[in-house]
Design a protein around this motif. Structure first.
Motif, short mmCIF file in Angstrom:
data_model
loop_
_atom_site.label_atom_id
_atom_site.label_comp_id
_atom_site.label_asym_id
_atom_site.label_seq_id
_atom_site.Cartn_x
_atom_site.Cartn_y
_atom_site.Cartn_z
N ALA A 56 1.09 -1.30 -0.11
CA ALA A 56 -0.05 -0.08 -0.07
C ALA A 56 0.89 1.23 -0.03
N VAL A 57 2.06 1.22 0.62
CA VAL A 57 2.61 2.46 0.83
C VAL A 57 3.36 2.55 -0.37
N ALA A 58 3.90 1.56 -0.99
CA ALA A 58 4.78 1.56 -2.17
C ALA A 58 3.90 2.01 -3.38
N LEU A 59 2.62 1.99 -3.46
CA LEU A 59 1.97 2.27 -4.67
C LEU A 59 1.24 3.63 -4.29
N PHE A 60 0.92 3.94 -2.99
CA PHE A 60 0.06 5.04 -2.68
C PHE A 60 0.50 6.09 -1.54
N GLY A 61 1.82 5.78 -1.19
CA GLY A 61 2.44 6.57 -0.24
C GLY A 61 2.03 6.67 1.19
N TYR A 62 1.93 7.47 2.05
CA TYR A 62 1.47 7.28 3.43
C TYR A 62 0.06 7.15 3.55
N ASP A 63 -0.76 7.63 2.26
CA ASP A 63 -2.04 7.73 2.48
C ASP A 63 -2.68 6.33 2.24
N GLY A 64 -1.79 5.25 2.18
CA GLY A 64 -2.26 3.81 1.90
C GLY A 64 -1.93 3.32 3.30
N PHE A 65 -1.56 3.82 4.31
CA PHE A 65 -1.00 3.19 5.58
C PHE A 65 -1.58 4.28 6.72
N ALA A 66 -2.43 3.56 7.54
CA ALA A 66 -3.23 4.14 8.69
C ALA A 66 -2.68 3.52 10.05
N SER A 67 -2.23 4.25 10.93
CA SER A 67 -1.46 3.76 12.26
C SER A 67 -2.80 3.32 12.75
N VAL A 68 -2.31 2.07 13.36
CA VAL A 68 -3.34 1.05 14.00
C VAL A 68 -2.87 1.37 15.57
N ILE A 69 -4.11 1.84 16.21
CA ILE A 69 -3.82 2.18 17.61
C ILE A 69 -4.95 1.13 18.56
N ALA A 70 -5.17 -0.08 17.95
CA ALA A 70 -6.00 -0.78 18.44
C ALA A 70 -5.51 -1.33 19.91
N LEU A 71 -4.19 -1.31 19.90
CA LEU A 71 -3.82 -2.00 21.22
C LEU A 71 -4.07 -1.03 22.20
N GLY A 72 -4.06 0.37 21.97
CA GLY A 72 -4.44 1.45 22.89
C GLY A 72 -5.81 1.27 23.46
N VAL A 73 -6.72 0.69 22.70
CA VAL A 73 -8.02 0.21 23.24
C VAL A 73 -7.87 -0.95 24.21
N LEU A 74 -7.10 -1.85 23.61
CA LEU A 74 -7.09 -2.95 24.39
C LEU A 74 -6.33 -2.85 25.83
N VAL A 75 -5.32 -1.64 26.02
CA VAL A 75 -4.88 -1.48 27.27
C VAL A 75 -6.00 -0.96 28.22
N LEU A 76 -6.95 -0.22 27.71
CA LEU A 76 -8.07 0.18 28.54
C LEU A 76 -8.90 -0.96 29.10
N LEU A 77 -9.05 -2.12 28.31
CA LEU A 77 -9.82 -3.16 28.72
C LEU A 77 -9.06 -4.44 29.43
N GLN A 114 9.75 7.52 -8.76
CA GLN A 114 9.56 6.11 -9.53
C GLN A 114 7.85 5.60 -9.19
N SER A 115 6.98 6.53 -8.61
CA SER A 115 5.73 6.38 -8.42
C SER A 115 4.99 6.73 -9.57
N THR A 116 3.67 6.25 -9.61
CA THR A 116 2.80 6.40 -10.87
C THR A 116 2.43 7.81 -10.73
N ALA A 117 2.39 8.56 -9.57
CA ALA A 117 1.85 10.00 -9.70
C ALA A 117 2.91 10.74 -8.71
N PRO A 118 4.11 11.18 -9.28
CA PRO A 118 5.14 11.66 -8.51
C PRO A 118 4.71 13.22 -7.76
N GLU A 119 3.75 13.83 -8.15
CA GLU A 119 3.30 14.93 -7.69
C GLU A 119 2.43 14.93 -6.38
N LYS A 120 1.71 13.62 -6.50
CA LYS A 120 0.84 13.28 -5.35
C LYS A 120 1.36 12.17 -4.41
#
Length: 529
Positions: free
Chosen positions: A83-104, A231-237
């Motif tokens: 996802a990152v290789a093709l779409f940059g950081y827009d294809g990668f969202a941080s998973v903070i699921a363990l933060g929820v698990l910490v609470l429970l 090297q990406s398909t849309a260098p400006e984006k």
């Protein structure tokens, strides 16, 4: 992390004929050693709780590493870098699921329960609650098994240079049989040690691949990012938000829904609940979850760096030509980052293959083991039949094998179809049916059986209907049925609607007066009439 996955590569041979023999030999030796280790660690104890939750004796450090290992799956390992290789950081969202698990985590451990059925019964006793938990567990588990086994077979076929559909199906069957053997003898303590080994090995391999890629750009990360953009398909984006093809026209509401599903759903997986329950105490569970947050964060950071490195070294166009969603990015990077005629290249590709095998081995085993424990403990042992400890163990082992075989059969049957949306469906069910039920059970004293059943079954129906009516099933080029058009629900995931609906149904069901109270409030003559 994105969960839009499509593991359907064309014919490609990143290993090459010269290196194929050594890679396959080393890979088979590694598989044999893993299976030997698992059989050595297998428990012969007939006490169910020692098998299910390791007698609640896991230390915070050991369980923390194992919790982090639960998030290292073969799908994650190949999906995020692609996802990152093709779409940059827009294809990668941080998973903070363990933060929820910490609470429970502390409340889950202090409850003394280790299945969803046990947790659902905290404020809502009766067989119906445990049946609802078993249904939810299966609905979460079976799709995950399908996708994980399919991904394992396709990645194994790619690594041995035989990526035709027939070879992918054959590798899926082979991996499914190996994992069934592994899961049939494993227990929580044995899988814990494998998970603990997997974490540093995976982090080390990803770090080595990234460092080797950085060395080709004079050890300058800035040069690497510049090359990735060019090297990406849309260098400006490429380094700006909005490039992710599957969400570009849906706006921020789709992103919010995706994050709700990924964060809440990942935290509510049955195998994570089982692992939390294996901690020595509630405080120990909280400490182990906090440790896993750091390890998992490092894992996802390395995945993002691997994706950028793949875009810079291999090129987004080449990665996209192999697979539309870039699932071969990590493997192609390992193949190209070192010279073709090199022993180091063989070693690196073999390490990637071993990490992939460890990932699928532990992920599928954890999921099937947790589901089998839930079915045996919540359903089979409460049907009136009297089972000894040994009998319950046999039931668990048999259900593990049946789940693995069933998942393998479904993976083969739907091999040619893009069924990876089932991952988001499983996470959606966890976020919709499990999270509201646990929040109400832990924090609202008036929560009762009716509220729980409304919450679980109502949420499951809403989640299923919205998923079927979403662009992941019809109306788009990457849907399950691209020629059909019944996608009246515009978002990819159901979370933004199904999770609030489940909370509302749980509240309505719990606050509605019992039927007896309604009858008693009527006039006597009305009742007689």
């Amino acid at each position: 992390m994105t969960t839009r996955l499509l593991l359907s590569w064309g014919t490609v041979d990143p290993v090459g004929p010269a290196a194929r023999g050594p890679v396959i030999s080393a890979f088979l030796v590694f598989i044999g050693l893993c299976l030997l280790w698992v059989f050595t660690l297998a428990s012969r104890d007939d006490h169910p709780e020692r098998l299910y939750v390791a007698d609640r004796s896991l230390s915070p450090v050991l369980n923390g590493f194992a919790l982090a290992g639960e998030h290292i799956t073969v799908v994650t390992l190949f999906a995020a870098p692609g996802a990152v290789a093709l779409f940059g950081y827009d294809g990668f969202a941080s998973v903070i699921a363990l933060g929820v698990l910490v609470l429970l985590a502390q409340r889950i451990r202090d409850s003394g329960r280790y299945t969803l059925g046990g947790l659902f019964s905290l404020r809502a006793s009766g067989p119906g609650t445990r049946t609802a938990a078993a249904v939810v567990t299966l609905v979460i588990t079976v799709p995950l098994l399908m996708v994980q086994l399919r991904a394992a077979g396709i990645s194994a076929a790619l690594l041995i240079g035989m990526s035709s559909p027939a070879a992918q199906v054959a590798c899926t069957v082979m991996m499914g049989c190996l994992i069934a053997c592994f899961a049939a003898v494993a227990d929580l303590r044995g899988t814990t040690f494998v998970q603990v080994v997997k974490v540093p090995v995976t982090l080390a391999v990803l770090a080595v691949v990234t460092l080797l890629a950085t060395s080709t750009f004079s050890w300058n990360p800035g040069n690497l990012l510049s090359a990735a953009r060019e090297q990406s398909t849309a260098p400006e984006k490429y380094l700006s938000p909005g490039l992710w093809a599957h969400t570009v026209h849906l706006g921020p509401m789709n992103t919010i829904s995706d994050h709700i599903v990924v964060i809440l759903g990942t935290a509510m997986m049955p195998h994570l609940v089982l692992r939390i329950a294996a901690s020595r105490s509630g405080r120990s569970a909280r400490r182990s979850t906090s440790l896993s947050v750091g390890l998992t964060g490092a894992f996802y950071l390395l995945l993002a760096m691997t994706g950028f490195a793949a875009a810079a070294v291999v090129g987004s166009k080449e990665i996209g030509a192999v697979d539309a969603n870039g699932q071969g990015a990590a493997i192609l990077l390992a193949s190209d980052v070192i010279g073709q005629a090199s022993t180091s290249r063989v070693v690196l590709i073999t390490l990637v293959a071993c990490v992939a095998f460890l990932a699928v081995l532990t992920a599928v085993t954890s999921v099937t083991f947790a589901a089998s424990v839930a079915l045996t403990h919540d359903v089979l042992t409460r049907t009136g039949r009297s089972l000894t400890g040994a009998g319950e163990m046999r039931a668990v082992r048999l259900s593990v094998v049946l789940l693995c075989v069933g998942g393998m059969a479904l993976s083969v049957a739907f091999h040619r179809y893009p069924v990876e949306f089932l991952v988001t469906f499983s996470l959606g069910v966890g976020a919709t049916c499990v999270f509201p039920a646990l929040v109400y059970s832990f924090f609202w004293r008036k929560f009762n059986r009716r509220g729980l059943l409304w919450c679980v079954y109502g949420g499951l129906i809403v989640c299923t209907v919205l998923t079927i009516s979403s662009p992941t099933v019809s109306g788009t080029d990457y849907a399950l049925l691209p020629q059909a058009n019944f996608d009246w629900y515009p978002l990819h995931t159901s979370g933004v609607i199904s999770v609030p609906t489940a909370f509302l149904l749980g509240w309505l069901g719990s606050t509605r007066p019992p039927r007896g109270a309604v009858r008693e409030s009527r006039p006597v003559d009305t009742v007689k009439a």
